[in-house]
Motif scaffolding. Structure first.
Motif, PDB file in Angstrom:
ATOM      1  N   GLU A 376       0.828  -1.201   0.000  1.00  0.00           N
ATOM      2  CA  GLU A 376       0.000   0.000   0.000  1.00  0.00           C
ATOM      3  C   GLU A 376       0.868   1.259   0.000  1.00  0.00           C
ATOM      4  O   GLU A 376       0.607   2.199  -0.747  1.00  0.00           O
TER       5      GLU A 376
ATOM      6  N   ASP B 417      -5.809 -12.178  -9.920  1.00  0.00           N
ATOM      7  CA  ASP B 417      -5.201 -10.918 -10.266  1.00  0.00           C
ATOM      8  C   ASP B 417      -3.843 -10.817  -9.582  1.00  0.00           C
ATOM      9  O   ASP B 417      -3.755 -10.856  -8.350  1.00  0.00           O
ATOM     10  N   LYS B 419      -1.940  -8.388  -9.183  1.00  0.00           N
ATOM     11  CA  LYS B 419      -1.786  -7.209  -8.324  1.00  0.00           C
ATOM     12  C   LYS B 419      -2.274  -7.503  -6.924  1.00  0.00           C
ATOM     13  O   LYS B 419      -1.718  -7.027  -5.944  1.00  0.00           O
ATOM     14  N   LEU B 420      -3.350  -8.267  -6.824  1.00  0.00           N
ATOM     15  CA  LEU B 420      -3.882  -8.602  -5.509  1.00  0.00           C
ATOM     16  C   LEU B 420      -2.975  -9.593  -4.803  1.00  0.00           C
ATOM     17  O   LEU B 420      -2.684  -9.447  -3.618  1.00  0.00           O
ATOM     18  N   ARG B 423       0.027  -8.069  -3.222  1.00  0.00           N
ATOM     19  CA  ARG B 423      -0.135  -7.382  -1.934  1.00  0.00           C
ATOM     20  C   ARG B 423      -0.684  -8.353  -0.900  1.00  0.00           C
ATOM     21  O   ARG B 423      -1.114  -7.961   0.162  1.00  0.00           O
ATOM     22  N   HIS B 425      -3.340 -10.036  -0.919  1.00  0.00           N
ATOM     23  CA  HIS B 425      -4.786 -10.066  -0.745  1.00  0.00           C
ATOM     24  C   HIS B 425      -5.247 -11.404  -1.302  1.00  0.00           C
ATOM     25  O   HIS B 425      -5.270 -11.605  -2.508  1.00  0.00           O
ATOM     26  N   ASN B 430     -10.293 -11.147  -8.431  1.00  0.00           N
ATOM     27  CA  ASN B 430     -10.698  -9.779  -8.723  1.00  0.00           C
ATOM     28  C   ASN B 430     -12.221  -9.683  -8.731  1.00  0.00           C
ATOM     29  O   ASN B 430     -12.904 -10.339  -9.501  1.00  0.00           O
ATOM     30  N   TRP B 431     -12.745  -8.849  -7.819  1.00  0.00           N
ATOM     31  CA  TRP B 431     -14.197  -8.792  -7.630  1.00  0.00           C
ATOM     32  C   TRP B 431     -14.902  -8.004  -8.718  1.00  0.00           C
ATOM     33  O   TRP B 431     -16.100  -8.069  -8.846  1.00  0.00           O
ATOM     34  N   LEU B 432     -14.110  -7.251  -9.504  1.00  0.00           N
ATOM     35  CA  LEU B 432     -14.750  -6.475 -10.566  1.00  0.00           C
ATOM     36  C   LEU B 432     -14.871  -7.268 -11.865  1.00  0.00           C
ATOM     37  O   LEU B 432     -15.825  -7.117 -12.611  1.00  0.00           O
ATOM     38  N   ARG B 498     -13.433  -5.463   1.610  1.00  0.00           N
ATOM     39  CA  ARG B 498     -12.263  -6.149   1.055  1.00  0.00           C
ATOM     40  C   ARG B 498     -11.456  -6.844   2.141  1.00  0.00           C
ATOM     41  O   ARG B 498     -11.131  -8.018   2.030  1.00  0.00           O
TER      42      ARG B 498
HETATM   43  N1  LIG Z   1      -5.604  -2.612  -0.600  1.00  0.00           N
HETATM   44  C1  LIG Z   1      -6.144  -3.278  -1.591  1.00  0.00           C
HETATM   45  N2  LIG Z   1      -6.571  -4.523  -1.359  1.00  0.00           N
HETATM   46  C2  LIG Z   1      -7.122  -5.215  -2.322  1.00  0.00           C
HETATM   47  N3  LIG Z   1      -7.289  -4.761  -3.567  1.00  0.00           N
HETATM   48  C3  LIG Z   1      -6.874  -3.552  -3.907  1.00  0.00           C
HETATM   49  C4  LIG Z   1      -6.284  -2.740  -2.930  1.00  0.00           C
HETATM   50  N4  LIG Z   1      -5.977  -1.582  -3.532  1.00  0.00           N
HETATM   51  C5  LIG Z   1      -6.347  -1.678  -4.813  1.00  0.00           C
HETATM   52  N5  LIG Z   1      -6.907  -2.856  -5.046  1.00  0.00           N
HETATM   53  C6  LIG Z   1      -7.433  -3.342  -6.310  1.00  0.00           C
HETATM   54  O1  LIG Z   1      -6.377  -3.710  -7.177  1.00  0.00           O
HETATM   55  C7  LIG Z   1      -6.762  -3.490  -8.504  1.00  0.00           C
HETATM   56  C8  LIG Z   1      -5.740  -2.681  -9.239  1.00  0.00           C
HETATM   57  O2  LIG Z   1      -5.684  -1.408  -8.663  1.00  0.00           O
HETATM   58  P1  LIG Z   1      -4.900  -0.155  -9.258  1.00  0.00           P
HETATM   59  O3  LIG Z   1      -5.863   0.985  -9.207  1.00  0.00           O
HETATM   60  O4  LIG Z   1      -3.619   0.000  -8.491  1.00  0.00           O
HETATM   61  O5  LIG Z   1      -4.484  -0.533 -10.724  1.00  0.00           O
HETATM   62  P2  LIG Z   1      -5.087  -0.159 -12.183  1.00  0.00           P
HETATM   63  O6  LIG Z   1      -5.815   1.122 -12.147  1.00  0.00           O
HETATM   64  O7  LIG Z   1      -5.816  -1.365 -12.646  1.00  0.00           O
HETATM   65  O8  LIG Z   1      -3.736   0.047 -12.988  1.00  0.00           O
HETATM   66  P3  LIG Z   1      -3.313  -0.489 -14.454  1.00  0.00           P
HETATM   67  O9  LIG Z   1      -3.927   0.439 -15.428  1.00  0.00           O
HETATM   68  O10 LIG Z   1      -1.825  -0.427 -14.409  1.00  0.00           O
HETATM   69  O11 LIG Z   1      -3.819  -1.885 -14.599  1.00  0.00           O
HETATM   70  C9  LIG Z   1      -8.114  -2.835  -8.463  1.00  0.00           C
HETATM   71  O12 LIG Z   1      -9.119  -3.793  -8.704  1.00  0.00           O
HETATM   72  C10 LIG Z   1      -8.206  -2.283  -7.058  1.00  0.00           C
HETATM   73  O13 LIG Z   1      -9.521  -2.161  -6.608  1.00  0.00           O
END
Ligand SMILES: Nc1ncnc2c1ncn2[C@@H]1O[C@H](COP(=O)(O)OP(=O)(O)OP(=O)(O)O)[C@@H](O)[C@H]1O
Ligand SMILES: Nc1ncnc2c1ncn2[C@@H]1O[C@H](COP(=O)(O)OP(=O)(O)O)[C@@H](O)[C@H]1O
Ligand SMILES: [Mg+2]
Ligand SMILES: [Mg+2]
Lengths: 462, 586
Positions: A376, B417, B419-420, B423, B425, B430-432, B498
């Motif tokens: 974060e 995902d 990215k999740l 971190r 998570h 990915n919930w979206l 979340r």
């Molecule tokens: N603390 C968190 N815990 C869980 N999920 C998170 C957290 N912060 C962000 N996310 C989720 O991670 C995903 C990616 O977020 P982020 O906004 O950093 O990337 P992005 O806008 O998709 O960037 P890019 O265009 O590079 O793909 C989103 O679905 C966001 O909701």
């Protein structure tokens, strides 16, 4: 043994031979040049009309007049206890001026798959003394954990530091290092050798060197020779063996070269479609076996072309290995050693080797909490660049600081600094203590009460 | 005499060997016949016939095999043995029991060893459920065996004529001994063999209406799969495909679990083998292993057997379904299966389709997932096979052929995902992007079994998460303090959803499994906070003050407490009190 002189075509590392007796698939072939030199190869395709042989050395000197001897057996590696302390070529020949290896056994280098039912579950924590590994991406015995790096990054130092400091706390069992170099420079090789000599590790090491100017196709067998040796030391002599393979990228390039020579339909970015299976046959040769004493732990090193983790070489590797340690150019530029980026790094076997009875009960939760905080905080850096620090909430400001502290105190350490797991975890708590306690949502209350510096200190005062 | 002659005619000679694909000549064969290759009689399967050339994929390593060695056609299709003894077994891709292979050839998998799928010496106590004179239809249940804590229903094979029972025996038998004779003289043992590439017949396929409860909040709560449904879980390496599949194997309320490790890691199978005997099924309290069949054809085992492994697995799943059980099947990873197809296809020099995969990739995938379903079996029982396939897209890019062709078939998409996962998570779903097309079909079940307001609360949570994603875009530009106050509350509520509801640690002793009741209570508590917070904000309480609510920080602890109810009630009460204080101060 019959010698054929029926070579019809030589293309890249491939030699095509006609009118032979029935030749076995995979058999070892000796090509005899006019001056008596012998080059080794292996049968890739056999039929009653044509046999295709892949040569493991340069094809320089091979001509239609060369003799072809089919040995009738697959490639074998002579192995023995005496190999410890020896330096061999990438093809397995001694190059340290010492005597030939007196084999105790000759083993097939392909290595059969370990029956999953016979595998023992890796669970012994290996302390590397590096916080970002021990604390957040723990290595265990029998794991295959590669280092993903980039050109010019200090992956060799990290590998050497691991090789030097790795220990299973409280264990005195015998260990060995098998080091296989594929296509690295003489200078890099010297660097490894000097360190092995400096620390006395060489005595307990078997070194295979295929250097940048050695034949590329020899790289196909180098890791197999190394792993055959490692399996012998581990499963027949009961040693705990750490295998370092560097650089797997050069291995994959050699694989691609052979695929192209065979005119195969290429997969992604020109690498053969079977590269996943081929790499698996190398990386899966790590592990433990129920009822046997030894273990094979693998640390392959690869440089990601263009620092791209989605490139087929790191991608396929990551799909096979039990995690990865990712070296970051950004951290390196900031002057942080070891520049390990924990976010994309992972140790899949970590949970088996940590916690009560292995390391400490709070290990997993401390690690999770640090990840969450660092991830974060790291994201917020992007935001700060746009809106400035003042626009941040108090919570976010603390996270941002946490990310800096994490890099400067947890990640950064000396090349010779050997931290115990207690040091690492306590350091983690010190950093987490800079965040409000309520924010430590990943950690149970009991652990916070027991380990959080604030409460520990409070408890002492009473 | 005659049989001798046909046997002779079925013998061919090897002409070419190039890896797992070999060519034989003069072999009298049909497509998908099982053949024995070479002097060591390695098992193979006919995959192409071209004039006098028969192309064979070999299920074992072909090193050392020479042109001129014999090839013998068994005349049978690749089949599995079905009967008591399947449960708790671990098989390779062609149903060789790995435990037997260890006995026969040691710790490493050598070749040329055959081992039947079932023990042919072990005796099982068979209890008849039909009597002489009963008419039995194909698929009829003849009797039962207490196999583990699971009752194994012994059936008349599905592909035979109906008949009338003449004698039926009771007592201890091996799988080969005749337990039932029909009036027309036909005799049946407990074992049946079934060709793996052919779906087992059913009376009727039905539309699923009951969820497969998995104990994983994001799955049961937001994107449920139905019993008899299909789901795909794609993700880059390390994102959580395997852990999620293992969680389903452990905690889903299926009666039978078939877990296929297809071209994946050896240690992961060992992990299942080591763990499952010590884990309890939350429903029956019995060791999880007792309801499980494992298929392990790891990445370094022969690629042709990897291709077969998913068929072996699904056939076993169908067999238990036919007994009236709810079966769930996990395939990790279907991408490795697709790659095995690609490897074989390229050795056949077939015209490649997209990214080198054979043109029939989409057809094979849909045929496979079509074998899932809620059915009325031939014997009139209700059974189901749910299929959950992991997908491993190269570079984590979902636009590749295996992911895309899978998504066209399956009804539930759990998008992992990176990215999740980076971190931490977890589950990193990915919930979206994820979805379940079963929501409507399961609506009534949730309404009745969980709570009449569950479906509403679920939609509310999804809306908040959706809204957060939009707000995050603004926050990325101007910082969170610039948002209107009510939206700052939304951001906080979304964080709670979340971090409290969606994040679930598979390695935490308590949180690894969360029943539907607890899921509901947790979401309800978050909703309570949201309601109080919005109304406090309207009453003039600032978001900063709202964030000081202590009870909110206690809420995540609920996850780690088994008997959470008293604690939860306490937290909710405190929450209410704290808000009252804030409001009266405002
Ligand atoms: N603390 C968190 N815990 C869980 N999920 C998170 C957290 N912060 C962000 N996310 C989720 O991670 C995903 C990616 O977020 P982020 O906004 O950093 O990337 P992005 O806008 O998709 O960037 P890019 O265009 O590079 O793909 C989103 O679905 C966001 O909701
Ligand atoms: N639900 C979860 N809870 C905790 N950790 C998880 C969870 N899912 C995944 N992980 C972590 O992620 C790692 C990789 O997951 P895995 O399922 O092996 O990935 P994949 O199969 O997608 O490559 C695991 O070793 C574990 O550390
Ligand atoms: Mg996996
Ligand atoms: Mg039923």
């Amino acid at each position: 043994m019959k010698e054929y002189r029926t070579i019809t075509k030589i293309a890249g590392p491939l030699v095509f031979v006609e009118k032979t007796e029935p030749i076995a698939y995979g058999e070892l072939v000796n090509i005899v040049l006019s001056d008596g030199t012998i080059k080794r190869g292996q049968v890739l395709d056999t039929s009653d009309e044509l046999v295709v042989v892949q040569i493991f050395e340069t094809t320089t000197g091979i001509g239609r007049d060369s003799g072809v001897r089919f040995t009738g057996e697959t490639i074998k590696m002579p192995v023995g206890r005496e190999m410890l302390g020896r330096i061999l070529s990438g093809g397995g020949k001694p190059i340290d001026g010492g005597p030939e290896i007196v084999p105790e056994k000759r083993l097939d280098i392909t290595g059969a798959a370990i029956n999953p039912y016979a595998r023992g579950m890796p669970a012994d924590f290996i302390q590397t003394g590096i916080s970002t590994i021990d604390g957040t991406n723990t290595l265990v015995r029998g794991q295959k954990l590669p280092i993903f790096s980039g050109a010019g990054l200090p992956h060799n130092n990290v590998a050497l530091q691991i090789a030097r400091q790795a220990k299973v706390p409280g264990s005195t069992e015998s260990f060995a290092v098998v080091f296989a170099a594929m296509g690295i420079t003489k200078e890099e090789a010297n660097y490894f050798m000097a360190d092995f000599e400096r620390t006395g590790a060489l005595e307990r090491a078997v070194v295979f060197l295929n250097l940048a100017d050695d034949p590329a196709v020899e790289r196909i067998i180098t890791p197999r020779l190394a792993l055959t040796t490692a399996e012998y030391l581990a499963f027949e002599l009961g040693m705990h063996v750490l295998v370092i393979l560097t650089d797997m990228t050069n291995y994959c390039e050699a694989l691609r070269q052979i695929g192209a020579a065979r005119e195969e339909v290429p997969g992604r970015r020109g690498y053969p479609g079977y590269m996943y299976t081929d790499l698996a046959c190398i990386y899966e040769r790590a592990g433990m076996i129920k009822g046997l004493k030894g273990s094979v732990t693998q640390i392959p090193i690869l440089t990601m072309p263009g620092d791209d983790i989605t490139h087929p070489i790191p991608d396929l590797t990551g799909y096979i290995t039990e995690g990865q340690i990712v070296i970051s150019r950004e951290l390196h530029r900031k002057g942080i050693y070891p520049p390990i980026n924990v976010l994309p790094s992972l140790s899949r076997l970590m949970n088996l080797g940590i916690g009560k009875g292995h390391t400490r009960e709070d290990h997993k939760k401390v690690s999770d909490q640090m990840y969450a905080g660092y991830a974060e905080g790291n994201d917020l850096r992007g935001l700060v660049a746009i809106v400035g620090k003042d626009a941040l909430s108090e919570r976010d400001r603390l996270l941002l600081e946490f990310a800096d502290l994490f890099e400067n105190r947890f990640v950064r350490q000396g090349y010779d600094e050997d931290r115990t797991i207690e040091d690492t975890l306590n350091l983690g708590w010190d950093l987490l203590a800079t965040l409000p306690v309520e924010q430590l949502t990943r950690i149970d209350r009991d652990l916070i009460n027991k380990y959080h510096p604030k409460f520990r200190a409070g408890a002492k005062k009473e | 005499m005659k049989t001798e002659k046909t046997k002779e005619a079925k013998k061919g000679v090897l002409k070419r060997i190039a890896g797992p694909v070999v060519t034989a000549v003069n072999l009298d064969a049909h497509m998908y016949d099982v053949v024995k290759v070479g002097n060591e009689a390695l098992m193979g399967e006919v995959i192409k016939i071209q004039g006098n050339n028969t192309i064979i994929q070999v299920y074992e390593d072909t090193s050392g095999i020479r042109p001129g060695e014999p090839v013998i056609n068994t005349g049978l299709s690749l089949s599995v043995e079905l009967g008591p003894g399947l449960l708790t077994s671990i098989y390779d891709g062609i149903q060789r029991p790995l435990a037997v292979l260890v006995e026969k050839m040691g710790n490493f998998i050598e070749r040329g060893v055959s081992a039947p799928g079932l023990s042919h010496t072990k005796k099982w106590t068979f209890k008849p459920l039909v009597k002489a004179g009963d008419k039995v239809e194909p698929g009829a249940i003849l009797g039962e065996v207490q196999e583990t804590n699971i009752v194994h229903r012994v059936m008349l094979p599905p592909n035979v004529k109906a008949g009338v029972v003449k004698t039926i025996r009771s007592g201890d038998f091996t799988v080969d001994e005749i337990i039932c004779t029909l009036e027309d003289g036909r005799e049946y043992p407990m074992i049946q063999r079934w060709p793996v590439r052919v779906p087992r017949p059913v009376r009727e396929k039905k539309n699923p209406t009951i969820p497969l409860i998995t104990g994983q909040r994001i799955l049961d709560g937001l994107f449920p799969i139905a019993k008899g449904g299909t789901a795909a879980i794609p993700g880059p390496f390390g994102s959580g495909k395997t852990v999620t599949q293992q969680q389903l194997a452990k905690w889903s309320d299926a009666e039978i679990v078939v877990y296929i490790g297809c071209g994946e890691r050896g240690n992961e199978m060992t992990e299942v083998l080591t763990e499952f005997p010590h884990l309890e099924d939350p429903k029956s309290g019995k060791p999880l292993m007792e309801r499980t069949v494992l298929i392990a054809n790891t990445s370094n085992m022969p690629v042709a057997a990897r291709e077969a492994s998913v068929y072996t697995g699904i056939t076993i799943a169908e067999y238990f379904r036919d007994m009236g059980y709810d079966v769930s099947l996990m395939a990790d990873s279907t991408s490795r299966w697709a790659e095995a197809m690609r490897e074989i296809s390229s050795r056949l020099e077939e015209m490649p389709g997209e990214e080198g995969y054979p043109a029939y990739l989409a057809a094979r995938l849909s045929e496979f997932y079509e074998r899932a379903g809620l059915v009325e079996t031939l014997n009139g029982a209700a059974g189901s096979v749910s299929v959950i396939g992991a997908v491993s897209p190269p570079g984590g890019d979902f636009s590749e052929p295996v992911t895309q062709n899978t998504l066209r078939i399956v009804k539930v998409f759990w998008a992992l995902d990176a990215k999740l996962s980076q971190r931490r998570h977890f589950p990193a779903i990915n919930w979206l992007n994820s979805y379940s097309l079963y929501l409507d079909a399961l609506h009534d079940w949730y309404d009745k079994e969980v709570s009449p307001d569950w479906n509403k609360i679920r939609s509310w949570a999804m809306e908040i998460l959706q809204k957060e994603a939009e707000l995050q875009e603004i926050v990325q530009l101007v910082g969170s303090d610039a948002l209107p106050e009510s939206e700052q509350v939304t951001i906080e509520v979304a964080r709670m959803i979340r971090e409290i509801f969606l994040q679930q640690n598979a390695y935490d002793a308590v949180d690894t499994f969360c029943d539907m009741k607890k899921q509901y209570d947790m979401m309800k508590a978050i909703k309570l906070f949201a309601d109080l917070a919005y109304s406090a904000q309207l009453a003039g309480v600032s978001p900063t003050q709202i964030n000081t609510i202590k009870a909110k920080n206690e809420l995540p602890q609920i996850k780690f407490i088994k008997d959470y109810k008293p604690e939860l009630a306490k937290i909710e009460k405190e929450m209410d009190a704290e808000f009252n204080t804030l409001r009266s101060a405002a």
